[in-house]
Design a protein around this motif. Structure first.
Motif, short mmCIF file in Angstrom:
data_model
loop_
_atom_site.label_atom_id
_atom_site.label_comp_id
_atom_site.label_asym_id
_atom_site.label_seq_id
_atom_site.Cartn_x
_atom_site.Cartn_y
_atom_site.Cartn_z
N ARG A 59 87.00 -83.00 -27.45
CA ARG A 59 87.12 -84.21 -27.74
C ARG A 59 85.81 -85.14 -28.27
O ARG A 59 86.20 -85.88 -29.10
CB ARG A 59 87.86 -85.07 -26.53
CG ARG A 59 89.30 -84.71 -26.40
CD ARG A 59 89.65 -85.26 -24.94
NE ARG A 59 89.53 -84.44 -23.78
CZ ARG A 59 89.32 -84.65 -22.52
NH1 ARG A 59 89.41 -85.83 -22.32
NH2 ARG A 59 89.04 -83.69 -21.69
N TYR A 97 86.78 -80.63 -12.72
CA TYR A 97 87.70 -79.70 -12.36
C TYR A 97 87.47 -78.20 -12.74
O TYR A 97 88.47 -77.82 -13.47
CB TYR A 97 88.99 -80.26 -12.90
CG TYR A 97 89.20 -80.85 -14.29
CD1 TYR A 97 89.04 -80.03 -15.18
CD2 TYR A 97 89.16 -82.33 -14.17
CE1 TYR A 97 88.97 -80.64 -16.45
CE2 TYR A 97 89.32 -82.86 -15.46
CZ TYR A 97 89.29 -82.11 -16.66
OH TYR A 97 89.31 -82.72 -17.95
N ASP A 119 80.25 -87.79 -26.70
CA ASP A 119 81.40 -87.10 -26.04
C ASP A 119 82.37 -88.41 -25.91
O ASP A 119 82.07 -89.58 -25.96
CB ASP A 119 81.05 -86.21 -24.95
CG ASP A 119 82.00 -85.17 -24.49
OD1 ASP A 119 83.17 -85.32 -25.13
OD2 ASP A 119 81.87 -84.58 -23.55
N ASP A 120 83.62 -87.94 -25.52
CA ASP A 120 84.68 -88.84 -25.38
C ASP A 120 84.36 -89.46 -24.05
O ASP A 120 84.69 -90.92 -23.92
CB ASP A 120 86.03 -88.48 -25.42
CG ASP A 120 86.47 -87.39 -24.34
OD1 ASP A 120 85.41 -86.49 -23.96
OD2 ASP A 120 87.55 -87.51 -23.83
N ALA A 123 81.87 -88.01 -16.78
CA ALA A 123 82.57 -87.86 -15.53
C ALA A 123 81.38 -87.49 -14.47
O ALA A 123 80.56 -88.56 -14.25
CB ALA A 123 83.69 -86.99 -15.56
N THR A 124 81.39 -86.50 -14.25
CA THR A 124 80.33 -86.22 -13.25
C THR A 124 78.87 -85.88 -13.85
O THR A 124 77.81 -85.77 -13.23
CB THR A 124 80.65 -84.75 -12.63
OG1 THR A 124 80.48 -83.79 -13.58
CG2 THR A 124 81.93 -84.72 -11.87
N GLY A 125 78.91 -85.71 -15.46
CA GLY A 125 77.71 -85.65 -16.14
C GLY A 125 77.19 -84.38 -16.30
O GLY A 125 76.18 -83.89 -17.00
N THR A 127 78.57 -81.80 -17.88
CA THR A 127 78.94 -81.12 -19.50
C THR A 127 77.56 -81.80 -20.18
O THR A 127 76.91 -81.41 -21.08
CB THR A 127 80.25 -81.92 -19.91
OG1 THR A 127 81.25 -81.31 -19.21
CG2 THR A 127 80.28 -81.36 -21.28
O1 LIG Z 1 81.03 -85.42 -17.14
P1 LIG Z 1 81.77 -84.19 -16.78
O2 LIG Z 1 82.22 -83.88 -15.08
O3 LIG Z 1 81.06 -82.74 -17.12
O4 LIG Z 1 83.30 -84.11 -17.52
C1 LIG Z 1 83.23 -84.66 -18.90
C2 LIG Z 1 83.85 -83.57 -19.81
O5 LIG Z 1 85.25 -83.16 -19.51
C3 LIG Z 1 85.98 -83.42 -20.44
O6 LIG Z 1 85.84 -82.27 -21.25
P2 LIG Z 1 87.06 -80.91 -21.02
O7 LIG Z 1 85.97 -79.83 -20.39
O8 LIG Z 1 88.03 -81.31 -20.16
O9 LIG Z 1 87.30 -80.31 -22.45
P3 LIG Z 1 88.13 -80.63 -23.42
O10 LIG Z 1 87.53 -81.85 -24.15
O11 LIG Z 1 88.11 -79.58 -24.21
O12 LIG Z 1 89.37 -81.06 -22.94
C4 LIG Z 1 85.32 -84.41 -21.21
O13 LIG Z 1 85.82 -84.52 -22.70
C5 LIG Z 1 83.78 -84.24 -21.10
O14 LIG Z 1 83.35 -83.23 -22.16
#
Ligand SMILES: O=P(O)(O)OC[C@H]1O[C@H](OP(=O)(O)OP(=O)(O)O)[C@H](O)[C@@H]1O
Ligand SMILES: Nc1ncnc2[nH]cnc12
Length: 171
Positions: A59, A97, A119-120, A123-125, A127
């Motif tokens: 995203r 997750y 990024d969109d 969440a936990t940071g 990524t």
């Molecule tokens: O802060 P975090 O806990 O790391 O989570 C945030 C990440 O999770 C989601 O992506 P996802 O991994 O679900 O991938 P996608 O965009 O391919 O659906 C979202 O787009 C961020 O990249």
């Protein structure tokens, strides 16, 4: 930013029980709201000497590519493992997750690059932190991380305490 929130849809128990998924497809499907989000994402960085935008799959590609276009710089895809065809640098990280890894082409960034990561959602940071480290491992500097959505209750911002964090809406 309440206008953005009207276009973000809650999906309970996706992709796993207990996760309240923030669905940005209504936002990106609405031209005025998409434009508003992109301009708000890049506004603080117009005079910051950004040389490239790093977008996090999947995203983050939507917003990152539009931000790069508006800033007049290149777009660097940070992809899930096994997707990039040339030589890659990899980093592993934990998700809200599950776990995953991200890769960038070794020749995509280097010293002298000042990168805006997009990024969109924060969440936990995990990524975003991994993305910062990936960019830095290529010799580039992270100017800031910009998100449409920040889930405050997961405290991702604390993991990014070494970086500038810009988020448009908070839950
Ligand atoms: O802060 P975090 O806990 O790391 O989570 C945030 C990440 O999770 C989601 O992506 P996802 O991994 O679900 O991938 P996608 O965009 O391919 O659906 C979202 O787009 C961020 O990249
Ligand atoms: N709750 C959530 N909604 C959408 N994307 C996410 N990525 C991690 N957590 C998420």
């Amino acid at each position: 930013m309440e206008r953005l929130k009207t276009k973000i849809r809650d999906i309970p128990d996706f992709p796993k029980p207990g996760v309240l998924f923030k669905d940005i497809t209504p936002l990106v499907g609405d031209p005025a709201t998409l434009r508003l989000a992109v301009h708000q994402l890049l506004h603080p960085f117009l005079e910051q000497g950004i040389t490239a935008v790093g977008g996090i799959e999947a995203r983050g590609f939507i917003f990152g590519a539009l931000v790069a276009w508006e800033l007049g710089v290149g777009f660097i895809p940070l992809r899930k493992s096994g997707k990039l065809p040339y030589e890659v640098r990899s980093i592993s990280y934990q998700l809200e997750y599950g776990s995953a890894s991200l890769e960038a082409h070794t020749d995509s960034l280097g010293p002298g690059d000042n990168v805006l990561l997009v990024d969109d959602l924060l969440a936990t940071g995990g990524t975003a932190k991994a993305s910062c480290e990936l960019v830095e491992s290529l010799g580039a500097t992270v100017a800031a991380c910009a998100f449409v959505i920040e889930l405050d209750f997961l405290h991702g911002r604390e993991r990014l305490s070494d970086y500038t964090v810009h988020s448009l809406v908070h839950y």
